[in-house]
Design an enzyme around this catalytic site. Structure first.
Site, short mmCIF file in Angstrom:
data_model
loop_
_atom_site.label_atom_id
_atom_site.label_comp_id
_atom_site.label_asym_id
_atom_site.label_seq_id
_atom_site.Cartn_x
_atom_site.Cartn_y
_atom_site.Cartn_z
NE ARG A 272 5.07 2.41 6.13
CZ ARG A 272 4.89 3.62 5.60
NH1 ARG A 272 5.61 4.00 4.57
NH2 ARG A 272 3.98 4.41 6.10
CG ASP B 29 -5.66 2.00 8.07
OD1 ASP B 29 -5.34 2.57 7.01
OD2 ASP B 29 -5.04 1.04 8.56
NE ARG C 115 -4.84 -7.82 7.58
CZ ARG C 115 -3.70 -7.47 8.18
NH1 ARG C 115 -3.18 -8.22 9.13
NH2 ARG C 115 -3.08 -6.36 7.81
CE LYS D 73 -1.70 1.53 10.12
NZ LYS D 73 -1.29 0.88 8.86
CB CYS E 34 -4.42 -15.65 16.27
SG CYS E 34 -4.06 -14.31 15.14
CB CYS F 106 -9.75 -9.77 14.40
SG CYS F 106 -8.44 -9.88 13.17
CB CYS G 274 -8.99 -10.05 18.61
SG CYS G 274 -7.33 -10.22 19.26
CG ASP H 277 -9.82 -0.22 10.61
OD1 ASP H 277 -9.58 0.99 10.43
OD2 ASP H 277 -8.93 -1.06 10.84
NE ARG I 241 -3.21 0.55 3.27
CZ ARG I 241 -3.64 0.62 4.53
NH1 ARG I 241 -3.13 1.48 5.37
NH2 ARG I 241 -4.57 -0.19 4.96
CE1 TYR I 242 0.76 4.68 4.06
CE2 TYR I 242 0.76 2.47 4.97
CZ TYR I 242 0.27 3.76 4.96
OH TYR I 242 -0.70 4.13 5.85
C1 LIG Z 1 -0.36 0.05 8.78
C2 LIG Z 1 0.20 -0.51 7.55
C3 LIG Z 1 1.57 -0.35 7.26
C4 LIG Z 1 2.54 0.30 8.21
O1 LIG Z 1 2.25 1.61 8.49
P1 LIG Z 1 3.24 2.41 9.46
O2 LIG Z 1 2.56 3.74 9.58
O3 LIG Z 1 4.58 2.48 8.79
O4 LIG Z 1 3.31 1.69 10.75
C5 LIG Z 1 2.02 -0.85 6.08
N1 LIG Z 1 1.22 -1.47 5.19
C6 LIG Z 1 -0.09 -1.63 5.44
C7 LIG Z 1 -0.93 -2.32 4.43
C8 LIG Z 1 -0.64 -1.16 6.64
O5 LIG Z 1 -1.93 -1.36 6.90
#
Ligand SMILES: *Cc1c(COP(=O)(O)O)cnc(C)c1O
Length: 407
Positions: free
Chosen positions: A141, A356, A159, A363, A150, A157, A154, A319, A137-138
């Site tokens: 990362r 989110d 998910r 986020k 798990c 959850c 939860c 969420d 998504r980013y």
């Molecule tokens: C939350 C999340 C992250 C990490 O976000 P940070 O703000 O760096 O902690 C990365 N990918 C996805 C899909 C997420 O939901």
């Protein structure tokens, strides 16, 4: 060599347990079902795993569900299965139906009365999957759903759509494809192993995954998104696991404590072990109605966390996920809570409150507005006591002065 290493981590484990867990500590003995389980068994994660609570009837036998309720829960548990570790169940108060720990793990009819207009996946994670289980998504990362299991499911959850369901992007067989994708994408510097819970994977599979990720030069950090420190801390008390975490760092542990009563002597011991193998522990709490959506509980939670050497990272607004609406609270409530933290507890104990956004929007942080007015060259701030201050915007600071009190 291997034996020597195992001995070293074994010593570390014994030292931490001795130092942090009081000699007579055995709260599980309050439960008739566990009154004669010796510490050696209780503290063995394999014993905990073999004795996972998996049905409403099991919860009823432990006195954690009324028989008439247990009977009506089939419609819930058919959709959203039950898994609770004996350790986590032992933190519950059987006499309190609103017990904050029980509400996180014991099923509730509200889960199936959730409005169906709520999506099972409002964050649009499914659509952001670049290979099964890998969410990109980013730019820098990725998040890998490394397991769909798990040690405790939860009820809140986000998910819940994937938990414990075979055939959904679980899965060990997908891990190689995910590693391949990461290898081909040099912009990825941060890999989040999530799930499910990556720490319930067999140690050998986790080791294989970490080794593969570490062989990729552009992967700088690896995060483990895990609730094991909360729900099955003894999983960490395993020399083989500690050796793997030590070997493949830098690894950060992101966990989820939601209530001060989850922070136990077992937590202290676990965090100390992780710190000693170079793994910092951060917390991502979720704001949950009736569990922690008040200032007092949040102050106590975040103070307890820093006392246990856990750094609060995020406070997540829950969420809008189908099956979890009864845990949600309002954004204004969340902001009131943040106001009640800043200035009132240690700065290092304060998380960032985040929302989110839908469909992979990501986020965003939400902060109470401490800037109450904007004038030419001067901004007016209020502090945690409601006192007002003018502050010069420019480097010379002209106009900076104390004004008075807002109320
Ligand atoms: C939350 C999340 C992250 C990490 O976000 P940070 O703000 O760096 O902690 C990365 N990918 C996805 C899909 C997420 O939901």
């Amino acid at each position: 060599m291997r034996v020597a290493r195992q001995t070293r981590y074994g010593q570390l484990i014994r030292r931490c347990l001795r130092r942090w867990i009081p000699a007579g500590h055995a709260p599980w003995r309050r439960f008739p079902a566990w009154s004669d389980v010796p510490r050696r068994r209780w503290y063995d994660w394999r014993w905990q795993w073999r004795h996972l609570i998996r049905t409403a009837a099991d919860l009823e036998r432990l006195g954690l569900l009324r028989p008439d309720v247990a009977e009506r829960l089939r419609s819930v548990t058919d959709t959203y299965p039950v898994v609770v570790s004996p350790y986590y169940a032992s933190l519950m108060d059987p006499d309190d139906p609103a017990d904050p720990i029980r509400r996180q793990a014991v099923p509730d009819l509200e889960e199936v009365t959730s409005p169906t207009r709520l999506s099972p996946d409002p964050l649009g994670e499914g659509r952001l999957e670049v290979v099964p289980g890998l969410i990109h998504r980013y730019a820098d990362r990725v998040l890998l759903i490394a397991s769909n299991m798990c040690s405790t499911f939860c009820r809140h959850c986000f998910r819940k759509r994937i938990l414990g369901r075979p055939g959904v992007a679980t899965a060990v067989r997908h891990l190689d494809a995910a590693v391949d994708y990461i290898r081909r994408h040099p912009e990825v510097r941060d890999v989040i192993l999530s799930g499910g819970d990556p720490l319930v994977l067999p140690t050998s599979i986790l080791a294989r995954l970490l080794r593969a990720l570490r062989s990729i030069p552009h992967v700088e950090i690896i995060r483990l998104g895990t609730r094991v420190p909360v729900t099955l801390p003894m999983r960490v008390w395993d020399p083989a696991l500690l050796a793997v975490l030590d070997r493949y760092g830098p690894i950060w542990c992101l966990t989820q404590f939601n209530h001060p009563r989850e922070v136990t002597p077992e937590t202290d011991a676990t965090v100390q072990m992780l710190l000693r193998v170079g793994v910092p522990v951060l917390n991502q709490a979720v704001l949950l109605r009736g569990i922690n959506d008040d200032v007092e509980t949040q102050r106590a939670l975040h103070r307890a966390l820093v006392r246990a050497c856990i750094k609060p990272y995020y406070l997540h607004h829950a969420d809008p996920v189908r099956g979890t609406h009864h845990f949600r609270t309002s954004l204004t409530r969340g902001l009131e809570i943040m106001e009640g933290l800043r200035g009132h507890i240690s700065g290092i104990a304060i998380p960032t409150y985040v929302v989110d956004l839908p469909d992979g929007g990501g986020k965003v942080p939400l902060l109470p507005d401490y800037r109450v007015a904007v004038g030419p060259g001067v901004w007016v701030f209020r502090n945690h006591r409601g006192e007002l201050f003018a502050y010069g915007v420019e480097p010379m600071g002209d106009g900076t002065q104390r004004l008075g009190t807002s109320e």
